[in-house]
Design a protein around this motif. Structure first.
Motif, short mmCIF file in Angstrom:
data_model
loop_
_atom_site.label_atom_id
_atom_site.label_comp_id
_atom_site.label_asym_id
_atom_site.label_seq_id
_atom_site.Cartn_x
_atom_site.Cartn_y
_atom_site.Cartn_z
N ARG A 1 0.85 -1.18 0.00
CA ARG A 1 0.00 0.00 0.00
C ARG A 1 0.89 1.23 0.00
O ARG A 1 2.11 1.15 0.11
CB ARG A 1 -0.89 0.00 1.24
N VAL B 1 0.54 -6.10 1.92
CA VAL B 1 -0.88 -6.41 1.82
C VAL B 1 -1.13 -7.90 2.03
O VAL B 1 -2.10 -8.29 2.66
CB VAL B 1 -1.43 -5.99 0.44
N VAL C 1 -10.62 -5.30 4.37
CA VAL C 1 -10.13 -4.87 3.06
C VAL C 1 -11.12 -3.90 2.42
O VAL C 1 -12.33 -4.13 2.41
CB VAL C 1 -9.92 -6.09 2.13
N THR C 2 -10.58 -2.81 1.90
CA THR C 2 -11.34 -1.89 1.07
C THR C 2 -11.03 -2.24 -0.38
O THR C 2 -9.87 -2.32 -0.76
CB THR C 2 -10.97 -0.43 1.36
N VAL C 3 -12.08 -2.45 -1.16
CA VAL C 3 -11.92 -2.78 -2.58
C VAL C 3 -12.26 -1.53 -3.38
O VAL C 3 -13.37 -1.01 -3.29
CB VAL C 3 -12.84 -3.95 -2.98
N ILE D 1 -4.65 -2.59 -3.09
CA ILE D 1 -5.45 -2.68 -1.86
C ILE D 1 -5.10 -1.47 -1.00
O ILE D 1 -4.03 -1.42 -0.41
CB ILE D 1 -5.12 -3.96 -1.07
N PHE E 1 -9.77 -12.17 3.96
CA PHE E 1 -9.75 -10.73 3.77
C PHE E 1 -10.01 -10.12 5.15
O PHE E 1 -10.99 -10.47 5.80
CB PHE E 1 -10.85 -10.28 2.80
N SER F 1 -3.80 -9.83 -7.12
CA SER F 1 -2.84 -8.71 -7.25
C SER F 1 -3.04 -7.86 -8.49
O SER F 1 -2.12 -7.18 -8.92
CB SER F 1 -1.40 -9.23 -7.26
N CYS G 1 -8.46 -8.26 -6.63
CA CYS G 1 -7.61 -7.91 -5.48
C CYS G 1 -6.83 -9.13 -5.00
O CYS G 1 -5.64 -9.04 -4.73
CB CYS G 1 -8.45 -7.34 -4.36
N ILE H 1 -4.78 -9.26 3.10
CA ILE H 1 -5.28 -10.49 2.50
C ILE H 1 -4.29 -11.60 2.80
O ILE H 1 -3.09 -11.45 2.60
CB ILE H 1 -5.44 -10.34 0.97
#
Length: 106
Positions: A26, A32, A45-47, A92, A42, A88, A85, A97
């Motif tokens: 990040r 990540v 996690v923000t997608v 993220i 997960f 990869s 996500c 993850i």
């Protein structure tokens, strides 16, 4: 091979090289991905799309070896984005993850 085919092959190779070169960190430098054995999880996690449109916030889920998971929702809800996500393909911005192999390219 024709010129058009050669141009297409070159574009695919360039894309693969760019995807391979993506860093798995990040903006804050935190890793990540991690390896927690034979599971996928997960953790908060923000997608987001590559254009920064947030699709899911604080996603928490764990799938252990042998379990099955059905992800369903309307068009644009983020189903395929979760897989992007995990593999990869998308950055993220928040969360972590776990997957077998951890930071190894999927």
């Amino acid at each position: 091979i024709g010129e058009e085919t050669q141009a297409n092959v070159l574009r695919v190779r360039e894309l693969v090289a760019k995807l391979t070169g993506l860093q798995q960190c990040r903006n804050d430098g935190a890793s990540v991905f991690s390896d927690k054995g034979p599971l996928i999880s997960f953790d908060k996690v923000t997608v987001q799309t590559p254009l920064k449109q947030t699709l899911l916030k604080q996603l928490d889920l764990t799938v252990e070896e042998g379990q099955m998971l059905l992800i369903c929702g309307h068009n644009g809800a983020g189903k395929s984005s979760i897989i992007r996500c995990l593999c990869s393909l998308w950055p993220i911005p928040e969360g972590a993850i776990a997957r077998p192999g951890g930071a190894v390219q999927a």
